[in-house]
Design a protein around this motif. Structure first.
Motif, PDB file in Angstrom:
ATOM      1  N   ARG A   7       0.877  -1.260  -0.076  1.00  0.00           N
ATOM      2  CA  ARG A   7      -0.148  -0.071   0.149  1.00  0.00           C
ATOM      3  C   ARG A   7       0.769   1.251  -0.065  1.00  0.00           C
ATOM      4  O   ARG A   7       1.787   1.212   0.491  1.00  0.00           O
ATOM      5  CB  ARG A   7      -1.085   0.016   0.947  1.00  0.00           C
ATOM      6  CG  ARG A   7      -0.532   0.439   2.386  1.00  0.00           C
ATOM      7  CD  ARG A   7       0.900  -0.254   3.033  1.00  0.00           C
ATOM      8  NE  ARG A   7       1.090   0.072   4.384  1.00  0.00           N
ATOM      9  CZ  ARG A   7       1.866   1.001   4.791  1.00  0.00           C
ATOM     10  NH1 ARG A   7       2.377   1.872   3.966  1.00  0.00           N
ATOM     11  NH2 ARG A   7       1.893   1.283   6.136  1.00  0.00           N
ATOM     12  N   ALA A   9       0.347   4.911   1.243  1.00  0.00           N
ATOM     13  CA  ALA A   9      -0.711   5.484   2.201  1.00  0.00           C
ATOM     14  C   ALA A   9      -0.378   7.048   2.381  1.00  0.00           C
ATOM     15  O   ALA A   9       0.075   7.456   3.662  1.00  0.00           O
ATOM     16  CB  ALA A   9      -0.450   4.842   3.524  1.00  0.00           C
ATOM     17  N   PRO A  10      -0.456   7.947   1.546  1.00  0.00           N
ATOM     18  CA  PRO A  10      -0.306   9.479   1.861  1.00  0.00           C
ATOM     19  C   PRO A  10      -1.555  10.129   2.759  1.00  0.00           C
ATOM     20  O   PRO A  10      -2.635   9.542   2.553  1.00  0.00           O
ATOM     21  CB  PRO A  10      -0.240  10.084   0.487  1.00  0.00           C
ATOM     22  CG  PRO A  10      -1.006   9.165  -0.543  1.00  0.00           C
ATOM     23  CD  PRO A  10      -1.080   7.849   0.380  1.00  0.00           C
ATOM     24  N   SER A  11      -0.947  11.031   3.419  1.00  0.00           N
ATOM     25  CA  SER A  11      -2.010  11.865   4.072  1.00  0.00           C
ATOM     26  C   SER A  11      -2.441  13.097   3.123  1.00  0.00           C
ATOM     27  O   SER A  11      -1.544  13.631   2.720  1.00  0.00           O
ATOM     28  CB  SER A  11      -1.474  12.443   5.241  1.00  0.00           C
ATOM     29  OG  SER A  11      -1.167  11.723   6.290  1.00  0.00           O
ATOM     30  N   ASP A  43      -4.714   8.320   4.154  1.00  0.00           N
ATOM     31  CA  ASP A  43      -4.763   8.625   5.676  1.00  0.00           C
ATOM     32  C   ASP A  43      -5.199   9.742   6.115  1.00  0.00           C
ATOM     33  O   ASP A  43      -4.525  10.837   6.566  1.00  0.00           O
ATOM     34  CB  ASP A  43      -3.241   8.363   6.029  1.00  0.00           C
ATOM     35  CG  ASP A  43      -2.731   6.801   5.819  1.00  0.00           C
ATOM     36  OD1 ASP A  43      -3.524   5.949   5.536  1.00  0.00           O
ATOM     37  OD2 ASP A  43      -1.382   6.425   6.502  1.00  0.00           O
ATOM     38  N   TYR A 185      -1.272   8.712  13.452  1.00  0.00           N
ATOM     39  CA  TYR A 185      -1.215   7.721  12.390  1.00  0.00           C
ATOM     40  C   TYR A 185      -1.060   6.342  12.944  1.00  0.00           C
ATOM     41  O   TYR A 185      -1.602   5.378  11.883  1.00  0.00           O
ATOM     42  CB  TYR A 185      -0.022   8.406  11.533  1.00  0.00           C
ATOM     43  CG  TYR A 185       1.026   7.117  10.995  1.00  0.00           C
ATOM     44  CD1 TYR A 185       0.631   6.408   9.879  1.00  0.00           C
ATOM     45  CD2 TYR A 185       2.193   7.174  11.485  1.00  0.00           C
ATOM     46  CE1 TYR A 185       1.513   5.545   9.502  1.00  0.00           C
ATOM     47  CE2 TYR A 185       3.072   6.192  11.272  1.00  0.00           C
ATOM     48  CZ  TYR A 185       2.776   5.437   9.932  1.00  0.00           C
ATOM     49  OH  TYR A 185       3.602   4.350   9.564  1.00  0.00           O
ATOM     50  N   SER A 189      -3.059   2.939  10.838  1.00  0.00           N
ATOM     51  CA  SER A 189      -2.158   2.347   9.900  1.00  0.00           C
ATOM     52  C   SER A 189      -1.985   0.887  10.320  1.00  0.00           C
ATOM     53  O   SER A 189      -2.037  -0.007   9.040  1.00  0.00           O
ATOM     54  CB  SER A 189      -0.997   3.169   9.915  1.00  0.00           C
ATOM     55  OG  SER A 189       0.230   2.724   8.905  1.00  0.00           O
ATOM     56  N   ARG A 203       8.636   1.912   2.876  1.00  0.00           N
ATOM     57  CA  ARG A 203       8.630   3.165   2.992  1.00  0.00           C
ATOM     58  C   ARG A 203       9.825   3.592   3.473  1.00  0.00           C
ATOM     59  O   ARG A 203      10.921   3.133   3.424  1.00  0.00           O
ATOM     60  CB  ARG A 203       7.545   3.391   4.147  1.00  0.00           C
ATOM     61  CG  ARG A 203       7.701   2.646   5.301  1.00  0.00           C
ATOM     62  CD  ARG A 203       6.698   2.664   6.551  1.00  0.00           C
ATOM     63  NE  ARG A 203       6.970   1.978   7.424  1.00  0.00           N
ATOM     64  CZ  ARG A 203       6.128   1.780   8.597  1.00  0.00           C
ATOM     65  NH1 ARG A 203       4.841   2.210   8.261  1.00  0.00           N
ATOM     66  NH2 ARG A 203       6.426   1.171   9.550  1.00  0.00           N
ATOM     67  N   HIS A 207      10.776   6.208   8.825  1.00  0.00           N
ATOM     68  CA  HIS A 207       9.777   5.223   9.616  1.00  0.00           C
ATOM     69  C   HIS A 207      10.416   4.147  10.541  1.00  0.00           C
ATOM     70  O   HIS A 207       9.661   3.353  10.928  1.00  0.00           O
ATOM     71  CB  HIS A 207       8.815   4.645   8.658  1.00  0.00           C
ATOM     72  CG  HIS A 207       7.722   5.766   8.317  1.00  0.00           C
ATOM     73  ND1 HIS A 207       6.830   6.238   9.019  1.00  0.00           N
ATOM     74  CD2 HIS A 207       7.468   6.226   7.185  1.00  0.00           C
ATOM     75  CE1 HIS A 207       6.171   6.925   8.519  1.00  0.00           C
ATOM     76  NE2 HIS A 207       6.461   7.346   7.477  1.00  0.00           N
TER      77      HIS A 207
END
Ligand code: GLU
Length: 448
Positions: A7, A9-11, A43, A185, A189, A203, A207
């Motif tokens: 996935r 998963a941008p905000s 997100d 988040y 997530s 990612r 992170h």
């Protein structure tokens, strides 16, 4: 191995840019290579900062780059799932209420630093009695909620970084729910990654510490669900500017939308981003699919990858020089540019929009540059009524014989008269496209 599912998963709180779209590309390439599924996840739990415009913009930018998704999820539609997980974690004593204000926490950290201690949350809230909590609530304080870490080392085999070990005793218990009730988040997530059976989390290396705490949370959530598997992790290095500095200051102009508006082709962006920081050379690939086969985590280095906008521009030109007409027909048709014209001039452009000035040079009126009037008048008299593929070489051969000129002396006055420029696309095609009438007039020095 079970189905590969990744996935991105941008905000939706801003535009995507070369920095974060790289994670999207790596996820997509990996899914393509493994015959897996690529999910786009919005997100958007921060509802004050998330907007529909940004969400639409992200989808538009990804589609433009060729990064297509098979599944889509929006976190703001899944609060029920997060609430259930949070209630279970609270019940298990894994999520605990804290009442410190931001100032109090800040004071604690300053004190710890002054004593030479790492600024790790001291878990004072775990000692609170029910009476103390009730007293805080009576004061109007609302709790924020922290995940109780095991304070044990967490290890994983990272597909890019190899064996990674993080000692969670050096990490503060992360806040999962803010005092206003908003989920940060981490919890949504992880709940989503488990619920959607995400097999690989790919990612940026920013992170890595989150991953250690998330691995613990994944363990709890898998227990809560009674199903699910721990994803495999891959953390790629981040982009820096050509000068080695972080990109953050320049990200505005490096948004995908900004690059599109600046006239860059999506293939230039994907060709560069897929290979930066890898062992493979950066090469112009006119189709994103061509990047799939060579994609491998084994080729990714740990050093930051240098992003140079100039390299992007050069790659853009190289891509255009080879691009077949059908890839640009839609955009060029409206400009009256057909395949013959495209093939004649594509080797002389850096951005697609440059093609219109060559079109105008051929079809509109220009002021010829006459260096040697008798010579170009002679050329005018030798232009036949119908031009074909050999007309240019016939003309040049005849002029050579008549005047004894050769090389630049022979060619340059002709190019200057016909195009008004000393450089440009190959003359045989250009001559034919300009046509007999215009060519004769231009050789005579007339605006035509
Ligand atoms: N929304 C998160 C971010 O943009 C996703 C990070 C992740 O891939 O887990 O940082």
């Amino acid at each position: 191995m079970s189905q590969v599912k990744v996935r991105f998963a941008p905000s939706p709180t801003g535009k995507i840019h070369v920095g974060n779209v790289r994670a999207a590309l790596f996820n997509w390439l990996f899914a393509q290579k493994e015959g897996g599924i690529f999910m786009l996840r919005s997100d958007d739990t921060d509802q004050a900062r998330s907007t529909k415009e940004y969400e639409d913009g992200i989808q538009r930018d990804l589609a433009w780059l060729g990064i297509t998704h098979q599944e889509f999820a929006r976190q703001s539609e899944r609060f029920g799932e997060y609430d259930a997980a949070a209630a279970w974690l609270k019940n298990e004593g894994l999520l605990y209420a804290c009442y410190e204000t931001a100032e109090e926490l800040d004071r604690k950290r300053k004190l710890q630093r002054a004593r030479g201690l790492p600024p790790v949350y001291d878990r004072a809230a775990l000692e609170l009695s029910e009476e103390q909590k009730t007293a805080f609530e009576a004061e109007g304080r609302k709790p924020h909620w922290r995940l109780k870490l095991s304070q044990q080392p967490v290890e994983w085999q990272d597909l890019i970084r190899g064996e990674v070990k993080v000692d969670t005793s050096a990490v503060s218990d992360p806040v999962l729910i803010r005092e206003d009730g908003q989920y940060l988040y981490t919890l949504p997530s992880c709940v989503d990654d488990v619920d959607f059976n995400i097999s690989h989390v790919i990612r940026g290396e920013d992170h890595v510490t989150n991953t250690a705490t998330q691995i613990e949370l994944f363990g709890h959530l898998i227990r809560f669900n009674g199903a699910g598997t721990m994803p495999v992790f891959a953390h790629h290095s981040l982009l820096v500017g050509a000068d080695g500095e972080g990109l953050s200051k320049r990200l505005g102009s490096l948004s995908i939308e900004g690059l599109r508006e600046a006239g860059l082709e999506p293939q230039a962006i994907t060709s560069l981003l897929a290979r930066l920081g890898t062992a493979d050379p950066v090469q112009p690939k006119g189709d994103i699919q061509e990047l799939v086969e060579d994609f491998s985590f084994d080729k990714m280095g740990r050093a930051p990858a240098r992003f140079d906008p100039q390299e992007l521009e050069q790659l853009n030109a190289k891509i255009l020089h080879e691009l077949p007409y059908d890839r640009v027909a839609e955009r060029l048709g409206a400009e009256g540019i057909d395949e013959t014209l495209w093939l004649a001039v594509r080797g002389n452009i850096e951005k697609l929009q440059d093609v219109t000035s060559w079109r105008d040079m051929i079809r509109a009126e220009i002021d010829p540059v006459i260096e040697d009037k008798p010579f170009t008048d002679e050329a005018a008299s030798l232009v036949p009524d119908q031009l074909h593929d050999e007309s240019w070489s016939d003309l040049v051969a005849a002029l050579k014989e008549k005047t004894g000129r050769k090389g630049k002396q022979l060619f340059m006055p002709l190019r200057l008269a016909l195009t008004g420029l000393s450089h440009g696309p190959d003359m045989p095609v250009i001559f034919k496209l300009i046509g007999a009438e215009k060519a004769r007039a231009r050789f005579r020095g007339e605006r035509a």
